[in-house]
Design an enzyme around this catalytic site. Structure first.
Site, short mmCIF file in Angstrom:
data_model
loop_
_atom_site.label_atom_id
_atom_site.label_comp_id
_atom_site.label_asym_id
_atom_site.label_seq_id
_atom_site.Cartn_x
_atom_site.Cartn_y
_atom_site.Cartn_z
N ASP A 240 6.00 -9.49 -7.00
CA ASP A 240 4.82 -9.07 -6.41
C ASP A 240 4.52 -9.59 -4.94
O ASP A 240 4.53 -10.60 -4.79
CB ASP A 240 3.65 -9.66 -7.30
CG ASP A 240 2.10 -9.26 -6.84
OD1 ASP A 240 2.09 -8.80 -5.65
OD2 ASP A 240 1.12 -9.34 -7.44
N VAL A 241 4.43 -8.39 -4.05
CA VAL A 241 4.34 -8.71 -2.75
C VAL A 241 3.21 -9.67 -2.30
O VAL A 241 3.24 -10.10 -1.25
CB VAL A 241 4.56 -7.75 -2.01
CG1 VAL A 241 5.60 -6.90 -1.78
CG2 VAL A 241 3.31 -6.89 -1.95
N ASN B 18 6.49 -1.62 2.45
CA ASN B 18 6.22 -0.20 1.74
C ASN B 18 5.11 -0.33 0.46
O ASN B 18 4.36 0.62 0.08
CB ASN B 18 7.36 0.47 1.68
CG ASN B 18 7.03 1.69 0.75
OD1 ASN B 18 6.49 2.65 1.16
ND2 ASN B 18 7.27 1.61 -0.56
N LYS C 248 -4.90 0.35 5.10
CA LYS C 248 -3.95 0.98 5.92
C LYS C 248 -4.38 1.00 7.34
O LYS C 248 -3.16 0.64 8.09
CB LYS C 248 -3.67 2.45 5.32
CG LYS C 248 -3.36 2.59 4.02
CD LYS C 248 -1.73 2.16 4.06
CE LYS C 248 -0.95 2.69 2.71
NZ LYS C 248 0.55 1.91 2.80
N SER D 214 -0.76 4.88 6.48
CA SER D 214 -0.96 6.18 6.09
C SER D 214 -1.79 6.80 7.30
O SER D 214 -2.55 6.14 8.10
CB SER D 214 -1.62 6.18 4.79
OG SER D 214 -2.45 7.27 4.50
N TYR E 261 -8.76 1.76 0.39
CA TYR E 261 -7.38 2.17 0.71
C TYR E 261 -7.07 2.34 2.37
O TYR E 261 -6.14 2.08 3.01
CB TYR E 261 -6.87 3.42 0.12
CG TYR E 261 -5.42 3.94 0.40
CD1 TYR E 261 -4.26 3.32 -0.40
CD2 TYR E 261 -5.22 4.99 1.11
CE1 TYR E 261 -3.12 3.78 -0.17
CE2 TYR E 261 -4.08 5.34 1.46
CZ TYR E 261 -3.13 4.93 0.74
OH TYR E 261 -1.72 5.29 0.96
N GLY F 132 8.32 -2.40 -2.51
CA GLY F 132 7.82 -0.99 -3.57
C GLY F 132 8.82 0.09 -3.30
O GLY F 132 8.45 1.11 -3.27
N ALA F 133 10.14 -0.38 -3.47
CA ALA F 133 11.14 0.63 -3.45
C ALA F 133 11.71 1.36 -4.58
O ALA F 133 12.82 1.92 -4.76
CB ALA F 133 12.48 -0.04 -2.66
P1 ADP Z 1 4.25 6.83 -2.82
O1 ADP Z 1 4.11 7.65 -3.69
O2 ADP Z 1 3.25 6.51 -1.52
O3 ADP Z 1 5.67 6.50 -2.36
P2 ADP Z 1 4.33 5.08 -5.29
O4 ADP Z 1 3.39 4.85 -6.09
O5 ADP Z 1 5.32 5.96 -5.62
O6 ADP Z 1 3.64 5.51 -3.59
O7 ADP Z 1 5.15 3.66 -4.76
C1 ADP Z 1 5.00 2.37 -4.47
C2 ADP Z 1 5.61 1.53 -5.17
O8 ADP Z 1 5.03 0.20 -4.62
C3 ADP Z 1 5.65 1.48 -6.88
O9 ADP Z 1 7.00 1.66 -7.07
C4 ADP Z 1 4.95 0.33 -7.19
O10 ADP Z 1 5.33 -0.25 -8.43
C5 ADP Z 1 5.20 -0.65 -6.00
N1 ADP Z 1 4.25 -1.61 -5.80
C6 ADP Z 1 2.98 -1.55 -5.99
N2 ADP Z 1 2.19 -2.77 -6.01
C7 ADP Z 1 3.34 -3.45 -5.77
C8 ADP Z 1 3.37 -5.13 -5.62
N3 ADP Z 1 2.06 -5.73 -5.30
N4 ADP Z 1 4.36 -5.54 -5.31
C9 ADP Z 1 5.49 -4.92 -5.21
N5 ADP Z 1 5.42 -3.44 -5.54
C10 ADP Z 1 4.39 -3.18 -5.48
#
Ligand code: ADP
Length: 240
Positions: A55-56, A82, A151, A134, A147, A8-9
């Protein structure tokens, strides 16, 4: 050489973690569900980063992610779980699908990604996993039952897994950020933001960079005595 996978980076806190670890000299595999977002993070870092679209919560995607890391840089020495998403709804309006999706991304995702890196870390006799939880997993968020539960589950996984892995050289820890200036928080009403900031002992929200600094500490040898911990970059927010 340190090699980190950050899930999720593509945005927010995950992006800040990827950038910080790269500045600290890590090679970073930038995972995100959103391919463009992952590429943007990689563009900010340069050749020490590679983008992985996946997708994780999907075992096949996670298997590809590890292969990609091996191909690009080698065996991961660090994993930052993350990836996540927020969805707010009153409990009475929550559907089973809402609940399952929330648990899938956060808990199944953390489980799958961690399982996939552990054999390599165990055979190396060292490794480091940091899970992004969180504060809402500790105090509970309004209209965020699923959520908050997800967490809180991440914090439980962190504690339990660290008991199994610490003696084998793999440190597992978590961070539980409080109010952080992310696009999600900035979308809330300015009045709410001002009132919340005024409640905080420090008087202001944290930045994604603050969370990244905490994660980088947990990833470093300076944190060698930290196992099963949850560090809280939260501006001193009162924990109920
Ligand atoms: P925060 O503001 O807490 O950092 P964000 O929504 O900006 O949260 O970041 C979370 C990231 O995780 C996003 O870039 C999103 O695309 C990614 N994400 C959400 N679900 C998945 C998933 N199933 N696999 C991989 N990445 C994901």
């Amino acid at each position: 050489m340190s090699i980190a996978i950050i899930t999720g980076a593509g945005s927010g806190i995950g992006q800040a973690i990827a950038v910080k670890l790269a500045v600290d000299g890590y090679k970073v595999l930038v995972n995100d569900f959103n391919a463009d977002a992952a590429e943007k993070t990689v563009a900010r870092i340069g050749s020490n980063a590679a983008a992985h679209h996946g997708d994780v919560s999907n075992p096949a995607d996670v298997a590809q992610m590890i292969e990609h890391c091996h191909r690009a840089f080698g065996a991961p020495t660090h994993l930052i779980n993350n990836a996540g998403h927020v969805h707010q709804a009153a409990f009475t309006d929550l559907s089973v699908d809402d609940f399952d999706h929330m648990i899938a991304v956060h808990l199944r995702g953390t489980f799958l990604c961690t399982k996939s890196v552990l054999p390599g870390m165990l055979s190396a006799g060292k490794g480091c996993v940091v899970n992004v939880a969180s504060q809402l997993g500790q105090i509970g968020g309004v209209e965020l039952v699923h959520y908050s539960a997800a967490k809180a589950g991440i914090i439980g996984m962190t504690k339990a897994l660290s008991r199994e892995m610490s003696a084998q050289g793999v440190r597992v820890n978590a961070v539980a950020p409080g109010p952080i200036n992310t696009p999600l928080v900035r979308a809330l009403s300015p009045d709410w933001q001002a009132a919340k900031a005024a409640e905080l002992p420090l008087g202001h929200f944290g930045e994604p960079q603050d969370v990244a600094d905490t994660v980088a500490f947990l990833c470093s040898d300076a944190a060698r005595l930290y196992v099963g911990q949850t560090l809280c970059p939260n501006s001193g927010d009162v924990m109920l």
